[in-house]
Design a protein around this motif. Structure first.
Motif, PDB file in Angstrom:
ATOM      1  N   GLU A 182      43.701 -39.347  25.683  1.00 34.88           N
ATOM      2  CA  GLU A 182      42.900 -39.782  24.534  1.00 34.88           C
ATOM      3  C   GLU A 182      43.640 -40.850  23.731  1.00 34.88           C
ATOM      4  O   GLU A 182      43.026 -41.792  23.209  1.00 34.88           O
ATOM      5  CB  GLU A 182      42.584 -38.582  23.640  1.00 34.88           C
ATOM      6  CG  GLU A 182      41.546 -37.631  24.234  1.00 34.88           C
ATOM      7  CD  GLU A 182      41.255 -36.464  23.319  1.00 34.88           C
ATOM      8  OE1 GLU A 182      41.764 -36.478  22.170  1.00 34.88           O
ATOM      9  OE2 GLU A 182      40.546 -35.537  23.742  1.00 34.88           O
ATOM     10  N   ARG A 183      44.957 -40.713  23.642  1.00 35.06           N
ATOM     11  CA  ARG A 183      45.751 -41.687  22.889  1.00 35.06           C
ATOM     12  C   ARG A 183      45.704 -43.052  23.567  1.00 35.06           C
ATOM     13  O   ARG A 183      45.609 -44.087  22.912  1.00 35.06           O
ATOM     14  CB  ARG A 183      47.191 -41.182  22.784  1.00 35.06           C
ATOM     15  CG  ARG A 183      48.021 -41.875  21.718  1.00 35.06           C
ATOM     16  CD  ARG A 183      49.362 -41.186  21.569  1.00 35.06           C
ATOM     17  NE  ARG A 183      49.200 -39.807  21.165  1.00 35.06           N
ATOM     18  CZ  ARG A 183      50.120 -38.861  21.339  1.00 35.06           C
ATOM     19  NH1 ARG A 183      51.255 -39.164  21.927  1.00 35.06           N
ATOM     20  NH2 ARG A 183      49.907 -37.629  20.936  1.00 35.06           N
ATOM     21  N   ILE A 184      45.774 -43.068  24.886  1.00 32.16           N
ATOM     22  CA  ILE A 184      45.715 -44.336  25.624  1.00 32.16           C
ATOM     23  C   ILE A 184      44.351 -44.996  25.436  1.00 32.16           C
ATOM     24  O   ILE A 184      44.244 -46.203  25.171  1.00 32.16           O
ATOM     25  CB  ILE A 184      45.995 -44.094  27.123  1.00 32.16           C
ATOM     26  CG1 ILE A 184      47.440 -43.638  27.335  1.00 32.16           C
ATOM     27  CG2 ILE A 184      45.730 -45.360  27.939  1.00 32.16           C
ATOM     28  CD1 ILE A 184      47.738 -43.165  28.741  1.00 32.16           C
ATOM     29  N   LEU A 185      43.283 -44.203  25.567  1.00 34.44           N
ATOM     30  CA  LEU A 185      41.931 -44.753  25.436  1.00 34.44           C
ATOM     31  C   LEU A 185      41.648 -45.231  24.013  1.00 34.44           C
ATOM     32  O   LEU A 185      40.964 -46.238  23.809  1.00 34.44           O
ATOM     33  CB  LEU A 185      40.908 -43.694  25.857  1.00 34.44           C
ATOM     34  CG  LEU A 185      40.935 -43.295  27.338  1.00 34.44           C
ATOM     35  CD1 LEU A 185      39.969 -42.155  27.610  1.00 34.44           C
ATOM     36  CD2 LEU A 185      40.600 -44.495  28.229  1.00 34.44           C
ATOM     37  N   LYS A 186      42.185 -44.519  23.021  1.00 36.79           N
ATOM     38  CA  LYS A 186      41.984 -44.928  21.635  1.00 36.79           C
ATOM     39  C   LYS A 186      42.679 -46.264  21.362  1.00 36.79           C
ATOM     40  O   LYS A 186      42.121 -47.140  20.689  1.00 36.79           O
ATOM     41  CB  LYS A 186      42.527 -43.859  20.691  1.00 36.79           C
ATOM     42  CG  LYS A 186      42.286 -44.163  19.221  1.00 36.79           C
ATOM     43  CD  LYS A 186      42.782 -43.035  18.335  1.00 36.79           C
ATOM     44  CE  LYS A 186      42.537 -43.353  16.860  1.00 36.79           C
ATOM     45  NZ  LYS A 186      43.028 -42.269  15.976  1.00 36.79           N
ATOM     46  N   GLN A 187      43.908 -46.416  21.910  1.00 30.35           N
ATOM     47  CA  GLN A 187      44.624 -47.686  21.741  1.00 30.35           C
ATOM     48  C   GLN A 187      43.856 -48.832  22.387  1.00 30.35           C
ATOM     49  O   GLN A 187      43.768 -49.940  21.848  1.00 30.35           O
ATOM     50  CB  GLN A 187      46.023 -47.565  22.359  1.00 30.35           C
ATOM     51  CG  GLN A 187      46.908 -48.775  22.162  1.00 30.35           C
ATOM     52  CD  GLN A 187      47.604 -48.783  20.825  1.00 30.35           C
ATOM     53  OE1 GLN A 187      47.042 -48.343  19.827  1.00 30.35           O
ATOM     54  NE2 GLN A 187      48.822 -49.271  20.789  1.00 30.35           N
ATOM     55  N   LYS A 188      43.260 -48.554  23.554  1.00 28.06           N
ATOM     56  CA  LYS A 188      42.483 -49.585  24.247  1.00 28.06           C
ATOM     57  C   LYS A 188      41.265 -49.995  23.413  1.00 28.06           C
ATOM     58  O   LYS A 188      40.947 -51.189  23.302  1.00 28.06           O
ATOM     59  CB  LYS A 188      42.020 -49.059  25.612  1.00 28.06           C
ATOM     60  CG  LYS A 188      41.266 -50.094  26.442  1.00 28.06           C
ATOM     61  CD  LYS A 188      40.614 -49.468  27.664  1.00 28.06           C
ATOM     62  CE  LYS A 188      39.416 -48.616  27.262  1.00 28.06           C
ATOM     63  NZ  LYS A 188      38.660 -48.110  28.432  1.00 28.06           N
ATOM     64  N   ASP A 189      40.599 -49.013  22.790  1.00 26.17           N
ATOM     65  CA  ASP A 189      39.415 -49.320  21.984  1.00 26.17           C
ATOM     66  C   ASP A 189      39.782 -50.142  20.748  1.00 26.17           C
ATOM     67  O   ASP A 189      39.048 -51.046  20.347  1.00 26.17           O
ATOM     68  CB  ASP A 189      38.725 -48.015  21.563  1.00 26.17           C
ATOM     69  CG  ASP A 189      38.087 -47.301  22.746  1.00 26.17           C
ATOM     70  OD1 ASP A 189      37.840 -47.961  23.777  1.00 26.17           O
ATOM     71  OD2 ASP A 189      37.857 -46.080  22.652  1.00 26.17           O
ATOM     72  N   VAL A 190      40.913 -49.807  20.114  1.00 20.79           N
ATOM     73  CA  VAL A 190      41.334 -50.532  18.911  1.00 20.79           C
ATOM     74  C   VAL A 190      41.642 -51.985  19.238  1.00 20.79           C
ATOM     75  O   VAL A 190      41.269 -52.903  18.488  1.00 20.79           O
ATOM     76  CB  VAL A 190      42.574 -49.853  18.284  1.00 20.79           C
ATOM     77  CG1 VAL A 190      43.164 -50.719  17.170  1.00 20.79           C
ATOM     78  CG2 VAL A 190      42.206 -48.479  17.738  1.00 20.79           C
ATOM     79  N   LEU A 191      42.311 -52.212  20.376  1.00 26.33           N
ATOM     80  CA  LEU A 191      42.701 -53.564  20.765  1.00 26.33           C
ATOM     81  C   LEU A 191      41.586 -54.330  21.458  1.00 26.33           C
ATOM     82  O   LEU A 191      41.645 -55.549  21.560  1.00 26.33           O
ATOM     83  CB  LEU A 191      43.923 -53.509  21.693  1.00 26.33           C
ATOM     84  CG  LEU A 191      45.211 -52.954  21.088  1.00 26.33           C
ATOM     85  CD1 LEU A 191      46.256 -52.756  22.172  1.00 26.33           C
ATOM     86  CD2 LEU A 191      45.741 -53.870  20.001  1.00 26.33           C
TER      87      LEU A 191
END
Length: 289
Positions: A182-191
């Protein structure tokens, strides 16, 4: 005869004296009854305080029962105050801080003791509350002996675009659980997307071993259309939301652009105090000059 005359009363005077005495007795009895009834029946304000007393008592009990209670925590991020509460000395806390300055993490209770030098008794008391990331507690897989088939399987691995990975795809990687995925996917969405696999190193909780496994199965096939930020017009608060900045860097950016008529290139970025220059090329891809 004159003195005696003072103690002689007519019938009318006697009735007046008796009436006065009776009136005094009635007044005394009335006052006694009124004062006793007032003391037994509390006023409205007293009733309010009495009603609150039970709440105050329950809060006191709750507070006394919670004193000394320790909640699970990651020992890598102990503060001065937390260490003091746990019973650590200043020297032991400083040893942990020096270890963390090297960008290293303790991954077990034994390693925590080796780094800080805490006593066996203190370690025994606080180690049951240590909480490490999921990948630390996962048992390592035994390496199978090398053979030709294994080599051929490695050759046939097709790496998927990290920007198209789902949570199920990420969880298949050894060392990644629901929280890290979830942390990886959240970072991808923010960027708005990753531009290089090097960005995995900036995601907290991903060990070098996990990053190596990610690189085996994922890559950046095409550069995505990222969410660019207007570095010359956003406020400090808005700039601080960018994953590669913080509030201090955001303030330095605003100060620099106001004194130099804006930021126009990567070279300008390198002149800003606190800017992570080792990541400057990646950061520039998310900026709009």
């Amino acid at each position: 005869m004159k003195i005696k005359s003072y103690f002689q009363f007519t019938n009318e005077q006697r009735r007046g004296v008796l009436s006065l005495l009776l009136l005094i007795v009635i007044i005394q009895l009335s006052y006694f009854y009124w004062s006793s009834s007032k003391s037994t029946s509390p006023s409205n304000s007293n009733k309010s305080w009495l009603a609150m007393q039970s709440v105050i008592d329950s809060l006191k009990i709750s507070q006394s029962s919670s004193e000394g209670k320790i909640y699970p925590f990651n020992p890598n991020f102990i503060t001065d105050y937390k260490g003091y509460q746990l019973g650590m000395s200043l020297t032991e806390i400083n040893k942990l801080f020096e270890f963390r300055k090297q960008n290293k993490y303790v991954n077990s209770a034994l390693e925590f003791q080796q780094v800080t030098g805490v006593s066996d008794s203190l370690l025994l008391a606080i180690s049951p509350y240590f909480k490490f990331p999921d990948w630390v507690n996962q048992p390592k897989k035994a390496f199978s002996s090398f053979d030709k088939n294994t080599y051929e399987n490695k050759k046939s691995i097709i790496r998927k675009d990290i920007n198209e990975a789902t949570q199920d795809d990420l969880i298949k990687i050894y060392g990644i659980g629901p929280a890290l995925s979830e942390r990886i996917l959240k970072q991808k969405d923010v960027l708005g997307g990753f531009v290089t696999m090097e960005q995995m190193e900036s995601i907290w909780g991903l060990s070098p071993e996990v990053i190596e496994n990610l690189n085996k199965y994922f890559q950046v096939t095409t550069i995505p259309t990222v969410n660019k930020i207007d570095i010359n017009n956003l406020s400090v608060k808005e700039l601080a939301k960018f994953p590669y900045f913080n509030y201090t860097i955001a303030k330095e950016i605003v100060t620099y652009r106001s004194m130099n008529n804006g930021i126009h290139s990567i070279e300008d970025l390198t002149k800003i105090k606190g800017m992570p220059n080792e990541k400057i090329k990646i950061i520039a891809l998310y900026l709009e000059f």
